[in-house]
Design a protein around this motif. Structure first.
Motif, PDB file in Angstrom:
ATOM      1  N   PRO A 138      39.756  96.717  28.251  1.00 43.39           N
ATOM      2  CA  PRO A 138      39.035  95.632  28.940  1.00 43.39           C
ATOM      3  C   PRO A 138      39.522  94.263  28.510  1.00 43.39           C
ATOM      4  O   PRO A 138      40.079  94.078  27.422  1.00 43.39           O
ATOM      5  CB  PRO A 138      37.584  95.861  28.506  1.00 43.39           C
ATOM      6  CG  PRO A 138      37.697  96.513  27.172  1.00 43.39           C
ATOM      7  CD  PRO A 138      38.922  97.377  27.240  1.00 43.39           C
ATOM      8  N   SER A 139      39.278  93.287  29.382  1.00 45.03           N
ATOM      9  CA  SER A 139      39.483  91.894  29.009  1.00 45.03           C
ATOM     10  C   SER A 139      38.263  91.431  28.213  1.00 45.03           C
ATOM     11  O   SER A 139      37.491  92.256  27.715  1.00 45.03           O
ATOM     12  CB  SER A 139      39.719  91.040  30.251  1.00 45.03           C
ATOM     13  OG  SER A 139      38.683  91.222  31.205  1.00 45.03           O
ATOM     14  N   GLN A 140      38.066  90.121  28.085  1.00 41.62           N
ATOM     15  CA  GLN A 140      36.971  89.614  27.264  1.00 41.62           C
ATOM     16  C   GLN A 140      35.626  89.971  27.899  1.00 41.62           C
ATOM     17  O   GLN A 140      35.349  89.620  29.042  1.00 41.62           O
ATOM     18  CB  GLN A 140      37.112  88.099  27.097  1.00 41.62           C
ATOM     19  CG  GLN A 140      38.338  87.725  26.276  1.00 41.62           C
ATOM     20  CD  GLN A 140      38.547  86.231  26.203  1.00 41.62           C
ATOM     21  OE1 GLN A 140      39.233  85.649  27.025  1.00 41.62           O
ATOM     22  NE2 GLN A 140      37.949  85.600  25.203  1.00 41.62           N
ATOM     23  N   ILE A 141      34.802  90.675  27.120  1.00 46.30           N
ATOM     24  CA  ILE A 141      33.540  91.202  27.636  1.00 46.30           C
ATOM     25  C   ILE A 141      32.395  90.245  27.308  1.00 46.30           C
ATOM     26  O   ILE A 141      32.282  89.764  26.187  1.00 46.30           O
ATOM     27  CB  ILE A 141      33.242  92.587  27.027  1.00 46.30           C
ATOM     28  CG1 ILE A 141      34.380  93.560  27.337  1.00 46.30           C
ATOM     29  CG2 ILE A 141      31.930  93.136  27.566  1.00 46.30           C
ATOM     30  CD1 ILE A 141      34.272  94.877  26.585  1.00 46.30           C
ATOM     31  N   TYR A 142      31.578  89.973  28.293  1.00 43.60           N
ATOM     32  CA  TYR A 142      30.370  89.191  28.068  1.00 43.60           C
ATOM     33  C   TYR A 142      29.212  89.885  28.765  1.00 43.60           C
ATOM     34  O   TYR A 142      29.409  90.827  29.547  1.00 43.60           O
ATOM     35  CB  TYR A 142      30.534  87.748  28.570  1.00 43.60           C
ATOM     36  CG  TYR A 142      30.500  87.590  30.076  1.00 43.60           C
ATOM     37  CD1 TYR A 142      29.421  86.957  30.708  1.00 43.60           C
ATOM     38  CD2 TYR A 142      31.538  88.045  30.888  1.00 43.60           C
ATOM     39  CE1 TYR A 142      29.385  86.792  32.086  1.00 43.60           C
ATOM     40  CE2 TYR A 142      31.510  87.885  32.261  1.00 43.60           C
ATOM     41  CZ  TYR A 142      30.432  87.260  32.862  1.00 43.60           C
ATOM     42  OH  TYR A 142      30.402  87.103  34.225  1.00 43.60           O
ATOM     43  N   GLY A 143      28.001  89.450  28.458  1.00 46.38           N
ATOM     44  CA  GLY A 143      26.828  90.066  29.063  1.00 46.38           C
ATOM     45  C   GLY A 143      25.627  89.175  28.880  1.00 46.38           C
ATOM     46  O   GLY A 143      25.753  87.990  28.548  1.00 46.38           O
ATOM     47  N   VAL A 144      24.467  89.728  29.092  1.00 42.72           N
ATOM     48  CA  VAL A 144      23.221  88.967  29.015  1.00 42.72           C
ATOM     49  C   VAL A 144      22.685  88.998  27.590  1.00 42.72           C
ATOM     50  O   VAL A 144      22.607  90.057  26.968  1.00 42.72           O
ATOM     51  CB  VAL A 144      22.173  89.538  29.989  1.00 42.72           C
ATOM     52  CG1 VAL A 144      20.829  88.848  29.805  1.00 42.72           C
ATOM     53  CG2 VAL A 144      22.656  89.398  31.428  1.00 42.72           C
ATOM     54  N   GLY A 145      22.348  87.827  27.061  1.00 40.81           N
ATOM     55  CA  GLY A 145      21.703  87.754  25.754  1.00 40.81           C
ATOM     56  C   GLY A 145      22.635  87.306  24.655  1.00 40.81           C
ATOM     57  O   GLY A 145      23.850  87.162  24.830  1.00 40.81           O
ATOM     58  N   GLU A 146      22.043  87.110  23.483  1.00 40.49           N
ATOM     59  CA  GLU A 146      22.739  86.513  22.346  1.00 40.49           C
ATOM     60  C   GLU A 146      23.775  87.430  21.701  1.00 40.49           C
ATOM     61  O   GLU A 146      24.664  86.956  20.996  1.00 40.49           O
ATOM     62  CB  GLU A 146      21.715  86.105  21.268  1.00 40.49           C
ATOM     63  CG  GLU A 146      20.941  84.848  21.613  1.00 40.49           C
ATOM     64  CD  GLU A 146      21.847  83.629  21.639  1.00 40.49           C
ATOM     65  OE1 GLU A 146      22.474  83.319  20.606  1.00 40.49           O
ATOM     66  OE2 GLU A 146      21.937  82.992  22.695  1.00 40.49           O
ATOM     67  N   ALA A 147      23.685  88.723  21.933  1.00 41.41           N
ATOM     68  CA  ALA A 147      24.555  89.658  21.212  1.00 41.41           C
ATOM     69  C   ALA A 147      26.032  89.400  21.466  1.00 41.41           C
ATOM     70  O   ALA A 147      26.869  89.677  20.610  1.00 41.41           O
ATOM     71  CB  ALA A 147      24.200  91.095  21.596  1.00 41.41           C
ATOM     72  N   PHE A 148      26.376  88.846  22.629  1.00 43.96           N
ATOM     73  CA  PHE A 148      27.779  88.636  22.971  1.00 43.96           C
ATOM     74  C   PHE A 148      28.313  87.288  22.492  1.00 43.96           C
ATOM     75  O   PHE A 148      29.504  87.023  22.600  1.00 43.96           O
ATOM     76  CB  PHE A 148      27.986  88.757  24.483  1.00 43.96           C
ATOM     77  CG  PHE A 148      27.835  90.163  24.997  1.00 43.96           C
ATOM     78  CD1 PHE A 148      28.918  91.030  25.013  1.00 43.96           C
ATOM     79  CD2 PHE A 148      26.611  90.626  25.436  1.00 43.96           C
ATOM     80  CE1 PHE A 148      28.781  92.330  25.473  1.00 43.96           C
ATOM     81  CE2 PHE A 148      26.462  91.923  25.898  1.00 43.96           C
ATOM     82  CZ  PHE A 148      27.548  92.779  25.915  1.00 43.96           C
ATOM     83  N   ARG A 149      27.436  86.427  21.995  1.00 45.46           N
ATOM     84  CA  ARG A 149      27.859  85.089  21.592  1.00 45.46           C
ATOM     85  C   ARG A 149      28.925  85.130  20.491  1.00 45.46           C
ATOM     86  O   ARG A 149      29.854  84.328  20.486  1.00 45.46           O
ATOM     87  CB  ARG A 149      26.656  84.279  21.108  1.00 45.46           C
ATOM     88  CG  ARG A 149      27.000  82.859  20.677  1.00 45.46           C
ATOM     89  CD  ARG A 149      25.794  82.146  20.092  1.00 45.46           C
ATOM     90  NE  ARG A 149      24.754  81.915  21.084  1.00 45.46           N
ATOM     91  CZ  ARG A 149      24.720  80.853  21.880  1.00 45.46           C
ATOM     92  NH1 ARG A 149      25.664  79.917  21.794  1.00 45.46           N
ATOM     93  NH2 ARG A 149      23.742  80.697  22.741  1.00 45.46           N
ATOM     94  N   LYS A 150      28.787  86.042  19.556  1.00 44.94           N
ATOM     95  CA  LYS A 150      29.694  86.092  18.407  1.00 44.94           C
ATOM     96  C   LYS A 150      31.153  86.154  18.825  1.00 44.94           C
ATOM     97  O   LYS A 150      32.024  85.520  18.212  1.00 44.94           O
ATOM     98  CB  LYS A 150      29.339  87.304  17.531  1.00 44.94           C
ATOM     99  CG  LYS A 150      30.252  87.482  16.331  1.00 44.94           C
ATOM    100  CD  LYS A 150      29.842  88.713  15.525  1.00 44.94           C
ATOM    101  CE  LYS A 150      30.773  88.939  14.343  1.00 44.94           C
ATOM    102  NZ  LYS A 150      30.396  90.157  13.576  1.00 44.94           N
ATOM    103  N   HIS A 151      31.449  86.916  19.872  1.00 41.38           N
ATOM    104  CA  HIS A 151      32.833  87.123  20.274  1.00 41.38           C
ATOM    105  C   HIS A 151      33.254  86.265  21.464  1.00 41.38           C
ATOM    106  O   HIS A 151      34.441  86.223  21.798  1.00 41.38           O
ATOM    107  CB  HIS A 151      33.077  88.601  20.575  1.00 41.38           C
ATOM    108  CG  HIS A 151      32.777  89.492  19.411  1.00 41.38           C
ATOM    109  ND1 HIS A 151      33.426  89.377  18.198  1.00 41.38           N
ATOM    110  CD2 HIS A 151      31.869  90.496  19.258  1.00 41.38           C
ATOM    111  CE1 HIS A 151      32.950  90.270  17.350  1.00 41.38           C
ATOM    112  NE2 HIS A 151      32.007  90.954  17.969  1.00 41.38           N
ATOM    113  N   GLN A 152      32.299  85.601  22.098  1.00 44.44           N
ATOM    114  CA  GLN A 152      32.613  84.689  23.201  1.00 44.44           C
ATOM    115  C   GLN A 152      31.913  83.343  22.959  1.00 44.44           C
ATOM    116  O   GLN A 152      31.132  82.879  23.783  1.00 44.44           O
ATOM    117  CB  GLN A 152      32.168  85.281  24.543  1.00 44.44           C
ATOM    118  CG  GLN A 152      32.698  86.648  24.857  1.00 44.44           C
ATOM    119  CD  GLN A 152      34.217  86.695  24.932  1.00 44.44           C
ATOM    120  OE1 GLN A 152      34.877  85.681  25.133  1.00 44.44           O
ATOM    121  NE2 GLN A 152      34.780  87.878  24.753  1.00 44.44           N
ATOM    122  N   PRO A 153      32.175  82.695  21.826  1.00 43.17           N
ATOM    123  CA  PRO A 153      31.401  81.494  21.479  1.00 43.17           C
ATOM    124  C   PRO A 153      31.553  80.348  22.467  1.00 43.17           C
ATOM    125  O   PRO A 153      30.571  79.660  22.775  1.00 43.17           O
ATOM    126  CB  PRO A 153      31.940  81.115  20.091  1.00 43.17           C
ATOM    127  CG  PRO A 153      33.287  81.764  20.006  1.00 43.17           C
ATOM    128  CD  PRO A 153      33.174  83.024  20.798  1.00 43.17           C
TER     129      PRO A 153
END
Length: 276
Positions: A138-153
């Motif tokens: 996959p390319s850069q993964i994002y989603g709903v909520g704070e959990a994805f912030r760490k890797h997509q700041p």
């Protein structure tokens, strides 16, 4: 069908597990807070018997090169050995499109290198243990909520600024290209890969690359914000990092990523409104 998600506390696992549970009996495995205690850096690891599919979402992201190699490469090798001993019938390894980066790319580092080697390990172990293996990139993964912030700041900083009505600054005069895929799309693709027991290595990126200004415009619209986008031309340019889409896997599973940047921003905005 019993599915074991390794790296069960990761942002991706937390987003994908609920959808998989609609079709499968799902167990999670990790160093803590999971159904099964599992440390990929341990010398000898074990997984439960009678697992139909092992999905590896565990990853180290390059802060410590030795740890990154240990988790992403040697850890996967240990997991393949354990899967074979437990008579697992299928293994799906979540790699990264960064494994395809050229060595001279400014984004190439220990993470990309380890993911490249992990794909070789997956293929080798699959042949050695006669274990059907699928590798998704996959390319850069994002989603709903704070959990994805760490890797997509930066992505979430754009949304923060739009939510607060602050201007969004982009360094340099280049409007950099990126490729993001939403966790909801990844969940549906992964579910189909498991159901069809697909084997092989596949790119799994959004059909559309986007520019930072497009991401910012989508966030501004989603949060009904008065933010403006500014380019700080006195700052160094941010390089592009887009990827071409290979639709082979999408045709196989009869599903094409459909969560657009605008829809992704709207989903996050709705989540934040409900949480406030």
């Amino acid at each position: 069908m019993r599915v074991l998600i390794v790296g069960g506390r990761s942002a991706l696992a937390q987003a994908i597990a609920p959808l998989l549970r609609e079709r499968y009996d799902v167990l999670t495995a990790g160093r803590g807070g999971c159904d099964v205690e599992l440390d990929l850096c341990a010398h000898d690891i074990q997984i439960p018997n009678d697992i139909d599919c092992v999905v590896n979402m565990a990853a180290a992201f390059g802060g410590d090169t030795l740890q990154t190699i240990d988790v992403n490469v040697l850890g996967l090798m240990r997991l393949c050995h354990a899967s074979s001993r437990a008579n697992a019938k299928h293994l799906v390894h979540i790699s990264s499109i960064f494994s395809d980066l050229a060595n001279d790319s400014p984004f190439f580092g220990a993470y990309a290198l380890s993911k490249r080697h992990s794909e070789d390990v997956a293929q080798l172990c699959g042949r050695e243990f006669r274990l059907p293996v699928a590798v998704l990139k996959p390319s850069q993964i994002y989603g709903v909520g704070e959990a994805f912030r760490k890797h997509q700041p930066f992505l979430y900083t754009i949304m923060d600024k739009a939510e607060r009505g602050e201007d969004i600054a982009i360094f340099g005069s280049n409007d950099p290209v990126r490729n993001f895929i939403h966790a909801d799309d990844m969940a549906r693709i992964l579910s189909a890969v498991i159901a069809m027991k697909i084997e092989g290595i596949y790119r799994c990126v959004n059909p559309d690359n986007v520019r930072y200004s497009q991401v910012a415009a989508a966030a501004i619209s989603a949060f009904e914000s008065e933010s403006k986008v500014r380019f700080l031309t006195d700052k160094p340019d941010i390089p592009d990092n887009g990827f071409a889409c290979d639709e082979t896997l999408f045709r196989m599973v009869d599903y094409r990523p459909h969560v657009s940047t605008m829809q992704g921003m709207q989903m996050e905005a709705a989540h934040r409104r409900l949480a406030s």
